[in-house]
Scaffold this active site. Structure first.
Site, mmCIF file in Angstrom:
data_model
loop_
_atom_site.group_PDB
_atom_site.id
_atom_site.type_symbol
_atom_site.label_atom_id
_atom_site.label_comp_id
_atom_site.label_asym_id
_atom_site.label_seq_id
_atom_site.Cartn_x
_atom_site.Cartn_y
_atom_site.Cartn_z
ATOM 1 N N LYS A 97 -12.425 0.486 -6.688
ATOM 2 C CA LYS A 97 -13.251 1.150 -5.670
ATOM 3 C C LYS A 97 -12.374 1.260 -4.412
ATOM 4 C CE LYS A 97 -16.718 1.744 -2.573
ATOM 5 N NZ LYS A 97 -15.836 2.219 -1.492
ATOM 6 N N GLU B 107 -7.408 -11.141 -0.227
ATOM 7 C CA GLU B 107 -6.448 -10.959 0.866
ATOM 8 C C GLU B 107 -7.299 -10.534 2.060
ATOM 9 O OE1 GLU B 107 -4.578 -9.527 3.490
ATOM 10 O OE2 GLU B 107 -3.631 -7.952 2.284
ATOM 11 N N GLU C 289 -9.871 -11.087 14.939
ATOM 12 C CA GLU C 289 -8.880 -10.100 14.523
ATOM 13 C C GLU C 289 -9.198 -8.807 15.282
ATOM 14 O OE1 GLU C 289 -9.117 -8.975 10.341
ATOM 15 O OE2 GLU C 289 -6.938 -8.861 10.269
ATOM 16 N N CYS D 19 -3.468 -6.430 8.500
ATOM 17 C CA CYS D 19 -3.942 -7.825 8.481
ATOM 18 C C CYS D 19 -2.871 -8.780 8.979
ATOM 19 C CB CYS D 19 -4.321 -8.238 7.058
ATOM 20 S SG CYS D 19 -5.518 -7.153 6.329
HETATM 21 C C1 SIN Z 1 -2.306 -5.598 5.121
HETATM 22 O O1 SIN Z 1 -2.427 -5.384 6.295
HETATM 23 O O2 SIN Z 1 -3.246 -6.008 4.483
HETATM 24 C C2 SIN Z 1 -1.030 -5.328 4.373
HETATM 25 C C3 SIN Z 1 0.186 -5.272 5.191
HETATM 26 C C4 SIN Z 1 1.454 -5.212 4.356
HETATM 27 O O3 SIN Z 1 1.418 -5.225 3.138
HETATM 28 O O4 SIN Z 1 2.515 -5.176 4.970
#
Ligand code: SIN
Length: 488
Positions: free
Chosen positions: A182, A258, A389, A292
Site C-alpha cells: 500500500k 521504521e 519530529e 526520518c
Molecule cells: C527516511 O527518511 O525514512 C529514509 C531516509 C533514507 O533512507 O535516507
C-alpha cells in the site's frame, strides 16, 4: 493530463492486483496533486479491504512456486528489474518531483538509491546460509535452515516514494516471499510505475501487488488482520506504527517498523566547522526537511557557536525555494498545505515560549505548501522543536557546554533513529557514539544511507533493519532440524 514522460506507459492509474491492472471494486478514485502548483495530476483507483484480501490470497499462491525456484533465478529477475528502473530513471524522477515536490536532482538521486536496493538484494539472494550444530548427544546433529517468512504486507510513506518501496520489496522477493504494497496516497504514481517495470522484468502474477487507496485504515486493517500475512513492514510515523503493531499482535505477525526520528547533530568545539556546516545543511534541508533521519536538533558547543551561526545563517539565506521542476530551485515545497501549517504551529509555539526567529518562520508567499527555510535560536529542551519530529525545513540551534550535557540532550527523547557528531577527537568519537541511544551514528558525515548499511532505529523509532545483509534476515525464519540416528 499535465504529465509528459518519454514513456507514457509508465503512467498508471489503476491498482495492480494478481498481475492485472484493475479499478477498485467500487470504481472509486482519489486525486493526486502537485504540491508545488496545486495542479491536479491524476485520479487513481482507490481499493479497499476486498481487493486487499484478493491480493493477499494471490500472493500466497504465487509464493509457492517462487520460493521453490533457485535463488539464482530470483536474482536474475531482480537484476532485470534494476536495469529497467535505471533505464527509466529520468521518467521515474519526473513523476516523483511532480507528485512529491522534491527538486528534480534529488528525485534522480532517489531513483538510483532505490534501484541500489534491487541490485543489492539481487546479489544477496544467493547468500542465504544456515548452520550445522554440534549437539550434546553424539548420535545426532543440529541443522539450522533459513526459509522465507511468508506473505509480506508493506505500507510505505510519501517522503521517499521509490526507495522506501524497493528497500522492502527487493529483499522480500529475493528470499522467496510474495508481497502486497500500500503506497502513500500522496505518491501512488511512483509505486505504480515501479510495479509496471517489475512486470516488464518478468514478475510472476500475484507475487507483488500494489494497492493504492485513500482509505489507509481499511487496507491496513486487512493487512494486519489477515492470517495469511506473516509479516508487516511499515515506514511512517511512530503513532501509526504502534497501531499497526497492536493490530499485528492478534495473529502474532513479524513486524519491521521504521518510525519517526529526532536526530541530533552534535557539533563540538574541535570540529572542522565547514564540514559541520555542510553536514548540518544537507541533513536538515534534504527533501525540505522531510526525512526520518534529518537533523531535527542542532546542538553546538559554546566555543564554536558564534562562528557556526554566522556561516550557517549565510548559507541558508542563499537557498532558493520553488517548484522542483525548475532548475533554479534548491529546495521544493512540503507535501501538503496541512503539513506546512503543522510546521508553522511548531515554530509559533517555540516563538511564544521565547525562541528567536533568525531566518524564515512562516509559510511562503509562493504557495500554501511552501515553508520558508527557518533558523531558530534561544530554544530550550521543553519546546516542541526539541521534543517532536518537525518534518520540515526548520533548524533549531541549541547551545551546550560539556560532552556529558550533549549526550544527555541527545538522549532526552523517546526516538532513536539517526544521530550525527562532528569532532576530530578520536576518544570522543567512541565515547559519544557508544553513549548515545541511536540505531545509526554518522561521525563527521551525514550521508549515511546506502544499500549496504543496516538502516533502522531503537526506542520508539522502531525495530528491524533495512538494507545490508541484516535486511535479508528480516524476511527469513530460522528453522532448527534435529538429525538423529547417526550411530551405526
Ligand atoms: C527516511 O527518511 O525514512 C529514509 C531516509 C533514507 O533512507 O535516507
Amino acid at each position: 493530463m499535465t504529465i509528459q514522460l518519454n514513456d507514457m506507459s509508465l503512467l498508471k492509474t489503476q491498482a495492480f492486483v494478481n498481475g492485472e491492472w484493475t479499478d477498485g471494486d467500487n470504481a472509486e478514485t482519489f486525486a493526486v496533486t502537485n504540491p508545488a502548483t496545486g495542479e491536479h495530476l491524476a485520479d487513481v483507483a482507490s481499493v479497499g479491504a476486498a481487493e486487499t484480501r484478493r491480493a493477499i490470497a494471490a500472493a500466497e499462491v504465487a509464493m509457492q512456486d517462487w520460493k521453490a525456484r533457485p535463488a539464482a533465478e530470483r536474482a536474475k529477475f531482480l537484476r532485470r528489474w534494476y536495469e529497467l528502473v535505471m533505464e527509466n530513471q529520468q521518467d521515474l524522477a519526473k513523476l516523483m518531483t511532480l507528485e512529491q515536490g522534491k527538486v528534480l536532482a534529488e528525485s534522480v538521486g532517489e531513483v538510483a538509491y532505490g534501484a541500489s536496493f534491487i541490485e543489492w538484494f539481487a546479489e544477496e539472494a544467493r547468500r542465504v546460509y544456515g548452520d550445522v550444530l554440534a549437539l550434546p548427544q553424539t548420535d545426532r546433529r543440529g541443522v539450522v535452515i533459513k526459509q522465507p517468512v511468508g506473505v509480506v504486507a508493506a505500507i510505505t510513506p510519501w517522503n521517499f516514494p521509490n526507495a522506501m518501496i524497493t528497500r522492502k520489496v527487493a529483499p522480500a522477493l529475493a528470499v522467496g516471499c510474495a508481497i502486497v504494497l500500500k503506497p502513500a496516497s500522496e505518491t501512488p504514481l511512483s509505486a505504480l510505475a515501479l510495479v509496471e517495470l517489475a512486470n516488464r522484468a518478468g514478475l510472476p502474477a500475484g507475487l507483488f501487488s500494489v494497492l493504492p487507496g485513500s482509505n489507509a485504515r481499511e487496507i491496513g486493517a486487512e493487512m494486519t488482520g489477515n492470517p495469511t500475512v506473516k509479516k508487516v513492514t511499515f515506514t511512517g510515523s511512530t503513532p501509526v506504527g504502534k497501531i499497526l503493531m497492536a493490530q499485528c499482535a492478534q495473529t502474532v505477525k513479524r513486524t519491521s517498523m521504521e518510525l519517526g526520528g529526532n536526530a541530533p547533530v552534535i557539533i563540538f568545539d574541535d570540529a572542522d566547522i565547514d564540514q559541520a556546516i555542510t553536514g548540518a545543511l544537507i541533513s536538515k534541508f534534504r527533501n525540505a526537511g522531510q526525512t526520518c533521519i534529518c537533523a531535527n536538533r542542532i546542538l553546538v558547543q559554546d566555543g564554536i557557536y558564534d562562528a557556526f551561526m554566522a556561516k550557517f545563517v549565510a548559507a541558508v539565506q542563499a537557498f532558493q525555494i520553488g517548484n522542483g521542476m525548475d532548475s533554479a530551485s534548491t529546495h521544493g515545497p512540503v507535501i501538503t498545505a496541512k503539513a506546512a501549517r503543522d510546521i508553522d504551529a511548531i515554530v509559533k509555539s517555540a516563538v511564544e515560549q521565547g525562541a528567536k526567529v533568525v531566518l524564515g518562520g512562516q509559510i511562503d508567499e509562493q504557495g500554501e505548501c511552501f515553508y520558508q527555510p527557518t533558523i531558530l535560536t534561544n530554544v530550550d529542551t521543553q519546546m516542541r522543536v526539541f521534543r517532536e519530529e518537525i518534518f520540515g525545513p526548520v533548524a533549531p540551534v541549541f547551545k551546550f557546554s560539556t560532552e556529558a550535557e550533549a549526550i544527555a540532550m541527545a538522549n532526552d527523547t523517546e526516538f532513536g533513529l539517526a544521530s550525527y557528531i562532528y569532532t576530530r577527537d578520536i576518544g570522543r568519537v567512541w565515547r559519544v557514539s557508544e553513549g548515545i541511544e541511536y540505531g545509526m551514528v554518522g561521525v563527521n558525515e551525514v550521508a549515511i544511507s546506502a544499500d549496504v548499511i543496516p538502516f533502522g532505529g531503537v526506542k520508539e523509532s522502531g525495530q528491524g533493519r533495512e538494507g545490508s545483509k541484516y535486511g535479508l534476515d528480516d524476511y527469513l525464519e530460522t528453522k532448527y532440524i534435529c538429525m538423529g540416528g547417526l550411530h551405526s
